[in-house]
Design a protein around this motif. Structure first.
Motif, PDB file in Angstrom:
ATOM      1  N   THR A  19      56.912  10.597  85.895  1.00 33.88           N
ATOM      2  CA  THR A  19      56.076  11.526  85.147  1.00 33.88           C
ATOM      3  C   THR A  19      56.510  11.562  83.684  1.00 33.88           C
ATOM      4  N   SER A  20      55.655  12.115  82.850  1.00 39.85           N
ATOM      5  CA  SER A  20      55.976  12.180  81.421  1.00 39.85           C
ATOM      6  C   SER A  20      57.198  13.050  81.166  1.00 39.85           C
ATOM      7  N   TYR A  21      57.372  14.128  81.937  1.00 42.47           N
ATOM      8  CA  TYR A  21      58.528  15.002  81.739  1.00 42.47           C
ATOM      9  C   TYR A  21      59.822  14.244  82.034  1.00 42.47           C
ATOM     10  N   THR A  24      60.511  11.723  79.401  1.00 44.56           N
ATOM     11  CA  THR A  24      60.850  12.319  78.107  1.00 44.56           C
ATOM     12  C   THR A  24      62.250  12.904  78.081  1.00 44.56           C
ATOM     13  N   HIS A  25      62.695  13.479  79.199  1.00 47.36           N
ATOM     14  CA  HIS A  25      63.966  14.201  79.216  1.00 47.36           C
ATOM     15  C   HIS A  25      65.070  13.510  80.016  1.00 47.36           C
ATOM     16  N   ASN A 172      49.152  21.728  88.358  1.00 51.50           N
ATOM     17  CA  ASN A 172      50.608  21.731  88.388  1.00 51.50           C
ATOM     18  C   ASN A 172      51.105  21.955  89.820  1.00 51.50           C
ATOM     19  N   TYR A 292      70.786  17.724  79.363  1.00 53.34           N
ATOM     20  CA  TYR A 292      70.443  16.728  80.374  1.00 53.34           C
ATOM     21  C   TYR A 292      71.466  15.585  80.348  1.00 53.34           C
TER      22      TYR A 292
END
Length: 347
Positions: A19-21, A24-25, A172, A292
């Motif tokens: 996923t994009s999350y 990204t993280h 979501n 993270y």
């Protein structure tokens, strides 16, 4: 737990999800962590294109499904960020495949699930840790130092508030009851973890009341109280109806410590404010850090050195027990539910 042999080189990671999350993280955190390498990413078959795109961006092998990634001998450790109801199953599968596992919170939605994971991790001689990234930001260790210094006296009350709004109809997964959705097992995990972290034990009993947004079948906000005995308590609120808010407060016998943003992201300084009984007020700025990446580094050290994970599975069992008790209390109209244990694990 078996240590990762330094002769093997970097700890090689695979991620179950694209996923994009995550891209990204989490993936940049793994890629940037010393001694770590992001080598594989997998998606569900219907999202194979996402895995290919993300894999290309990070120079990682793209797998068409999760089982294929677990069978990859070039993967030492796996990050599991799947829907809540799938955490235990895929953690057990990863352990059976000989992988170390960093699993998104909640590790399990009941204490039995945590016990199954703990038993499997011991049998496989592999490290498993629940991912509470906020614990690894320096502002949390600094808050613990200030508390231990006696600056605010003995801890008597913890207040924690974690919330952000998710719109109805957004698709979501946090709004899907079949996937373990609802505020409790998402933002609620963080709010609940704060008093458990700083009191270093489970409460004796908890009481909670839930609210649900019209048209949704999950709780979207909650207010709960926790009794830790000896005059110590916690009040937490969390929700996906309002926000954003991510703050906590430690109330001592001689002062108060406030953390303005417990989820300070990469590039954001942490801010701690201390008020003392004599009228003194001071503010400390904790330099920005990527929690993270710090979490990945701490987990990798535990794997490579063969030491205990920085957040134990005993702590995860405690969190699952308290979360389950909050659900039971809300179902009983806010009645108190016992949650005590005899173990202790401080911040």
């Amino acid at each position: 737990m078996r240590a990762h042999d330094e002769r093997d080189g970097a700890l090689r990671w695979g991620v179950l999800g694209a996923t994009s999350y995550i891209a990204t993280h989490l993936m940049p955190a793994i890629a940037a962590a010393p001694g770590c390498a992001l080598t594989a990413v997998a998606s569900r078959p219907e999202r194979a294109g996402s895995a290919r795109d993300v894999g290309r961006a990070f120079g990682a092998t793209a797998h068409p499904d999760y089982a294929s990634l677990l069978a990859d001998p070039a993967v030492d450790a796996v990050y599991v960020p799947l829907p809540n109801t799938e955490h235990v199953d895929w953690t057990l599968r990863a352990l059976a495949a000989g992988k170390h596992v960093l699993v998104e919170k909640p590790l399990a939605m009941d204490e039995d699930g945590c016990a199954r994971v703990e038993k499997a991790a011991e049998a496989a001689s592999r490290t498993v840790m629940e991912a509470f990234m906020y614990r690894f930001h320096p502002q949390q260790s600094r808050a613990a130092e200030i508390l231990a210094s006696g600056a605010i006296g003995e801890l008597r009350l913890v207040r924690a508030s974690f919330a952000f709004r998710i719109e109805s109809g957004s698709g979501n997964i946090r709004l899907e009851p079949a996937l373990g959705g609802g505020a409790t097992w998402d933002v609620g995990c963080y709010a609940v973890d704060v008093p458990l972290l700083f009191f270093g034990q489970a409460p004796r009993r908890v009481s909670a009341r839930f609210s649900s947004r019209p048209g949704l079948d999950v709780e979207t906000s909650a207010v709960a109280t926790m009794d830790f005995g000896q005059g110590r308590s916690a009040v937490v609120d969390y929700g996906i109806d309002y926000g954003p808010r991510a703050a906590y407060e430690l109330q001592g016998t001689r002062g108060t410590l406030m953390v303005r943003n417990a989820w300070a992201m990469d590039g954001e300084d942490g801010v701690i404010t201390v008020l003392t009984q004599d009228g003194g007020v001071r503010e400390e700025i904790v330099p920005a850090a990527n929690h993270y990446r710090l979490q990945v580094e701490a987990f990798a050290r535990a794997v490579c050195e063969g030491g205990p994970a920085p957040m134990s599975l005993a702590a995860s069992r405690r969190t699952a027990r308290v979360g389950s008790a909050l659900v039971a209390s809300a179902a009983a109209g806010g009645a108190a539910v016992d949650t005590s244990d005899e173990a202790s694990e401080g911040p």
